[in-house]
Write a protein that holds these residues in place. Structure first.
Motif, PDB file in Angstrom:
ATOM      1  N   VAL A   1       7.574   6.960  -0.223  1.00  0.00           N
ATOM      2  CA  VAL A   1       7.453   6.646   1.115  1.00  0.00           C
ATOM      3  C   VAL A   1       6.188   6.929   1.589  1.00  0.00           C
ATOM      4  N   ILE A   2       5.803   8.205   1.145  1.00  0.00           N
ATOM      5  CA  ILE A   2       4.346   8.706   1.650  1.00  0.00           C
ATOM      6  C   ILE A   2       3.070   8.027   1.000  1.00  0.00           C
ATOM      7  N   LYS A   3       3.338   7.926  -0.225  1.00  0.00           N
ATOM      8  CA  LYS A   3       2.208   6.971  -0.934  1.00  0.00           C
ATOM      9  C   LYS A   3       2.380   5.639  -1.024  1.00  0.00           C
ATOM     10  N   SER A   4       3.418   5.077  -0.397  1.00  0.00           N
ATOM     11  CA  SER A   4       3.569   3.676  -0.489  1.00  0.00           C
ATOM     12  C   SER A   4       2.477   2.878  -0.013  1.00  0.00           C
ATOM     13  N   GLU A   5       1.856   1.712  -0.599  1.00  0.00           N
ATOM     14  CA  GLU A   5       1.017   0.960  -0.278  1.00  0.00           C
ATOM     15  C   GLU A   5       1.533   0.113   0.885  1.00  0.00           C
ATOM     16  N   LEU A   6       2.759  -0.385   0.850  1.00  0.00           N
ATOM     17  CA  LEU A   6       3.424  -1.304   1.886  1.00  0.00           C
ATOM     18  C   LEU A   6       4.055  -0.180   2.762  1.00  0.00           C
ATOM     19  N   PRO A   7       4.374  -0.935   4.050  1.00  0.00           N
ATOM     20  CA  PRO A   7       5.234  -0.152   4.889  1.00  0.00           C
ATOM     21  C   PRO A   7       6.779   0.081   4.611  1.00  0.00           C
TER      22      PRO A   7
END
Length: 158
Positions: free
Chosen positions: A68-74
């Motif tokens: 979640v926090i490090k995701s490049e996508l929403p």
């Protein structure tokens, strides 16, 4: 209706007794009636029965930062619990949205009973609560079953 693979070759179709196959959002593939029927009708279900694959994956607190926090996508996260009836109403809709926006938005569920620290961090006080994260930050929130607003937010952040 749910299709359940039995012994990897035979597929049995089970109809929920509540909606009788008229899937109008009140039943899902994770419906308790279907699970009860399948588990009680088999002598042993140790690996021979696998439920239909859902698009929205359940995550745990240990996966939170990486997914979640490090995701490049929403990312859209549905905060839920097993006992939450309204949460089961949203789940089939999220599965449909997830299949339509596969490479543009990630969809997850998080059980607040198992990971209460994450729920507390984002002040989740009632269920279902849906939060969209972008670049690790909370950017939108929907509390309750507001399917129209959730659909609008998905379109806004893809």
């Amino acid at each position: 209706m749910a299709q359940i693979g039995v012994l990897y070759r035979l597929v049995a179709t089970i109809t929920c007794f509540v909606c009788l196959g008229f899937n109008v959002g009140m039943c899902s593939e994770s419906d308790a009636l279907i699970k009860t029927y399948v588990s009680s009708s088999l002598q042993s279900n140790d690996g021979f029965v696998k439920s239909a694959k859902l698009k929205v994956h359940k995550i745990s607190g240990s996966e939170w930062d990486s997914l979640v926090i490090k995701s490049e996508l929403p990312v859209m996260v549905l905060f839920t619990a097993q006992w939450c009836g309204p949460c089961r109403v949203i789940s089939p809709m999220l599965d449909k949205l997830a299949s339509g926006f596969t490479d543009r938005l990630k969809f997850y569920t998080l059980d607040v009973d198992q990971d209460s620290d994450i729920a507390e961090r984002y002040f989740v006080r009632s269920l279902p609560t849906t939060i969209i994260f972008k670049d690790g930050n909370k950017v939108a929130r929907v509390t309750g079953v507001d399917l129209e607003k959730i659909s609008e937010l998905v379109k806004q952040f893809v």
